[in-house]
Design an enzyme around this catalytic site. Structure first.
Site, mmCIF file in Angstrom:
data_model
loop_
_atom_site.group_PDB
_atom_site.id
_atom_site.type_symbol
_atom_site.label_atom_id
_atom_site.label_comp_id
_atom_site.label_asym_id
_atom_site.label_seq_id
_atom_site.Cartn_x
_atom_site.Cartn_y
_atom_site.Cartn_z
ATOM 1 N N SER A 13 33.519 49.054 11.576
ATOM 2 C CA SER A 13 35.034 48.552 11.314
ATOM 3 C C SER A 13 35.508 49.293 11.975
ATOM 4 O O SER A 13 36.367 50.333 12.331
ATOM 5 C CB SER A 13 35.575 48.466 10.880
ATOM 6 N N GLY A 17 33.962 49.903 19.838
ATOM 7 C CA GLY A 17 34.666 49.092 21.070
ATOM 8 C C GLY A 17 36.047 50.064 21.455
ATOM 9 O O GLY A 17 35.998 49.501 22.986
ATOM 10 N N ASP A 147 20.905 52.913 10.555
ATOM 11 C CA ASP A 147 20.726 50.526 10.639
ATOM 12 C C ASP A 147 19.413 50.790 11.208
ATOM 13 O O ASP A 147 19.125 51.668 12.247
ATOM 14 C CB ASP A 147 21.753 49.548 11.451
ATOM 15 N N GLU A 149 17.935 48.325 11.988
ATOM 16 C CA GLU A 149 17.691 47.320 13.617
ATOM 17 C C GLU A 149 18.222 47.536 14.285
ATOM 18 O O GLU A 149 18.038 47.790 15.709
ATOM 19 C CB GLU A 149 18.525 46.394 12.777
ATOM 20 N N CYS A 381 42.811 24.298 23.155
ATOM 21 C CA CYS A 381 41.900 23.758 22.296
ATOM 22 C C CYS A 381 41.849 23.084 21.244
ATOM 23 O O CYS A 381 42.736 21.313 21.467
ATOM 24 C CB CYS A 381 40.174 25.013 22.007
ATOM 25 N N LEU A 382 41.456 22.735 20.485
ATOM 26 C CA LEU A 382 41.085 22.374 19.061
ATOM 27 C C LEU A 382 43.162 21.779 19.091
ATOM 28 O O LEU A 382 43.344 20.770 18.313
ATOM 29 C CB LEU A 382 41.079 23.122 17.640
ATOM 30 N N ARG A 462 33.035 20.655 22.471
ATOM 31 C CA ARG A 462 31.824 19.711 22.384
ATOM 32 C C ARG A 462 33.000 18.385 22.895
ATOM 33 O O ARG A 462 31.850 16.846 23.138
ATOM 34 C CB ARG A 462 31.216 19.797 21.517
ATOM 35 N N HIS A 507 41.140 27.953 26.621
ATOM 36 C CA HIS A 507 41.278 29.201 25.689
ATOM 37 C C HIS A 507 42.088 30.004 26.752
ATOM 38 O O HIS A 507 41.179 31.007 27.748
ATOM 39 C CB HIS A 507 40.081 29.738 24.985
ATOM 40 N N GLU A 509 43.663 32.421 26.236
ATOM 41 C CA GLU A 509 43.865 33.961 25.691
ATOM 42 C C GLU A 509 42.754 34.490 26.022
ATOM 43 O O GLU A 509 42.476 35.802 25.866
ATOM 44 C CB GLU A 509 43.592 33.308 23.747
HETATM 45 N N1 GLN Z 1 35.601 21.628 17.665
HETATM 46 C C1 GLN Z 1 35.866 21.309 18.464
HETATM 47 C C2 GLN Z 1 35.306 21.186 19.714
HETATM 48 O O1 GLN Z 1 34.015 21.323 19.831
HETATM 49 C C3 GLN Z 1 37.781 22.541 19.460
HETATM 50 C C4 GLN Z 1 36.689 23.433 20.052
HETATM 51 C C5 GLN Z 1 37.430 25.018 20.302
HETATM 52 O O2 GLN Z 1 38.440 24.848 19.535
HETATM 53 N N2 GLN Z 1 36.206 25.716 20.360
HETATM 54 O O3 GLN Z 1 35.960 20.214 21.115
#
Ligand code: GLN
Length: 533
Positions: A13, A17, A147, A149, A381-382, A462, A507, A509
């Protein structure tokens, strides 16, 4: 091709990056074509199957690769558009070595970390160099020196540098120089020890980027230089930034990091012209006004879980010359305490993406509050699925309407599995992923915000809007403002009788940059400012 390898010492941390990305910014501003990659030592094939608590956000690329969040920094800080080949994990390396072994590619040989695993790592770096044109590849090695790994990666780099010649490669070691209060001193010992660890495996960094709370004085710099075998001018101070991560390239430039790197690699390029970057930073640091934005999620205590969303909000805010006061609302608390207590006074509400049923009801409460109180809402999304469920339940009266992800027995599955997801049982890289086009309907808010009728955005889901409920919802003021080109999948929704209520199945973002905010975030903040005044 030149190579910059970024390693990390002492603790994780440290912002390796960000340091790599910032160097990328500086080099690009000097006219160097930069490519970036991350080598992650964990055994997951990709971070897509990891919990945000373990790993922070999963960053999705245009080709649908689910990658480490550092790739988000790389894309935001540079012009790079990254692909699957830019994030290598031990899991991928072993997967391919073992497949080759089964195929018989190594027939007769004992398959070993050296040379087979190291060769696989090197070949992937070489392939990137061949396939994606650039002058310099900045490659960050995840984890901390020492580390177990990480060793195959460091050994691969040692061999790689031998192959390309030391004049064509540089190791930049990002380390911690802690301040010990009781002694009133900065301590160099941990750095010395992490350099000793690198030397044990034959690696000698040429640049030290020192994360520190206090300025490094001449004495400390000289000590680090002597013990770590690095010229004193290559001991770079990287103090904690005051306001925004976008200050970091400017800080590193003041320490001449890019000059040292260019000199070592023999890159004859003019100095970096950072005027517009500085202007952006200035806008973030001293905005004319502030606006309160709530993010309702289940990982809000975790800074990294919604990284790209927070970044996108900052980019958009700068475009409006305003600062953001983030109100992080735990969805479960919202369900318990109610929206009046936790959301009153916010100028806009964001419901981000997520998986699993924890916190769902709280998010539905947030969407309902935004709808009825006419607070600008941005669902990601969700967040779009949540808005749909809320509308179905509370406007259309569909009791217990839900997504089948959260309630398999729901009488009204307004959100259900994508057709081609029904047979999928594997969890890895099996969602609808990456760039897909969206057709936008004319005259909608989405059309106004984007100023376009066709856009492409990154996906990771999904489940989807269930078209069986299209008529019922749209007859009550629910607007489907964007779909897949064949109109089978809903990509954007909004509300007719609301100043600004937009949600998307994708998304946005993952496509926002400091000087190029995403239209949805920019529109959302504009509406939030209007709501506040
Ligand atoms: N869980 C929801 C889906 O699979 C939303 C996925 C998400 O927000 N990236 O469709």
């Amino acid at each position: 091709m030149k190579y910059i390898f970024v390693t990390g010492g002492v603790v994780s941390s440290l912002g390796k990056g960000l340091a790599g990305a910032s160097l990328g910014t500086l080099l690009e501003h000097r006219g160097v074509r930069v490519n970036m990659m991350k080598l992650d030592p964990y055994l997951n094939v990709d971070p897509g199957t990891m919990n945000p608590f373990q790993h922070g956000e999963v960053y999705v690329l245009t080709d649908g690769a689910e990658t480490d969040l550092d790739l988000g920094h790389y894309e935001r800080f540079t012009k790079c558009v990254l692909s699957r080949a830019n994030n290598i994990t031990s899991g991928q390396v072993y997967e391919s070595v073992l497949a080759k072994e089964r195929r018989g590619d190594y027939l007769g040989k004992t398959v070993q970390v050296i040379p087979h695993v190291t060769e696989e790592i090197k070949s992937r770096i070489r392939k990137l160099a061949q396939e994606q044109p650039a002058d310099v590849i900045i490659a960050e090695i995840g984890g901390t020196t020492g580390d177990i790994e990480g060793l195959p990666f460091l050994e691969a780099i040692r061999q790689f540098i031998l192959e390309v010649g030391s004049q064509n490669a540089i190791i930049m070691h990002v380390t911690l120089v802690p301040f010990i209060k009781a002694a009133g001193e900065l301590k160099t010992k941990p750095t010395q020890q992490s350099i000793a660890k690198l030397r044990e495996i034959g690696l000698q960094p040429q640049v030290l980027v020192c994360r520190t709370e206090r300025p490094l004085d001449k004495e400390v710099r000289e000590k680090l230089s002597m013990f770590c075998n690095v010229p004193v001018e290559a001991v770079i101070e990287a103090r904690d930034v005051d306001h925004t991560i976008y200050e970091l390239p400017l800080m590193l430039q003041a320490e001449h990091l890019d000059d040292i790197v260019c000199k070592h690699l023999g890159l004859a390029v003019p100095p970096a012209e950072m005027a517009s970057w500085k202007k952006y930073v200035q806008r973030v640091v001293s905005p004319k006004k502030r606006v309160k934005i709530a993010v309702v999620g289940k990982y809000i205590e975790l800074q990294d879980a919604y990284k790209s969303i927070y970044e996108s909000l900052t980019h958009a805010a700068a475009a409006h010359d305003c600062g953001i006061d983030l109100v992080l609302v735990d969805a479960e608390e919202l369900e318990k305490q109610g929206p009046e207590k936790l959301l009153t006074g916010v100028a806009g509400i964001v419901v981000p993406g997520g998986f699993g049923d924890r916190g769902i009801e709280g998010k539905i409460v947030a969407a309902g509050f935004a709808r009825t109180e006419k607070v600008p809402y941005l669902g990601l999304c969700l967040g779009m699925q949540i808005a749909t469920i809320e509308f179905a339940r509370n406007v259309c009266g569909l009791e217990r309407a839900n997504s089948t992800e959260f309630d398999r027995e729901t009488p009204h599955p307004v959100i259900n599995l994508l057709e081609d997801q029904r047979e999928v049982t594997n969890k890895g890289a099996s969602m609808r992923l990456g760039l897909w086009p969206t057709k936008i309907s004319e005259g909608t808010h989405a059309h106004q915000v984007y100023g376009a009728l066709q856009v492409v955005e990154r996906h990771r889901h999904r489940y989807e809007f269930n078209m069986k409920y299209r008529e019922m919802l749209t007859s009550r003021g629910f607007v489907i403002s964007g779909t897949s080109p064949d109109e089978t999948l809903v990509e954007l929704i909004e509300l007719r009788d609301h100043p600004w209520f937009l949600a998307c199945q994708f998304h946005p973002e993952f496509q926002s940059k400091p000087n190029r905010p995403h239209p949805l975030f920019k529109g959302f903040l504009g509406a939030s400012l209007a709501h506040e005044s």
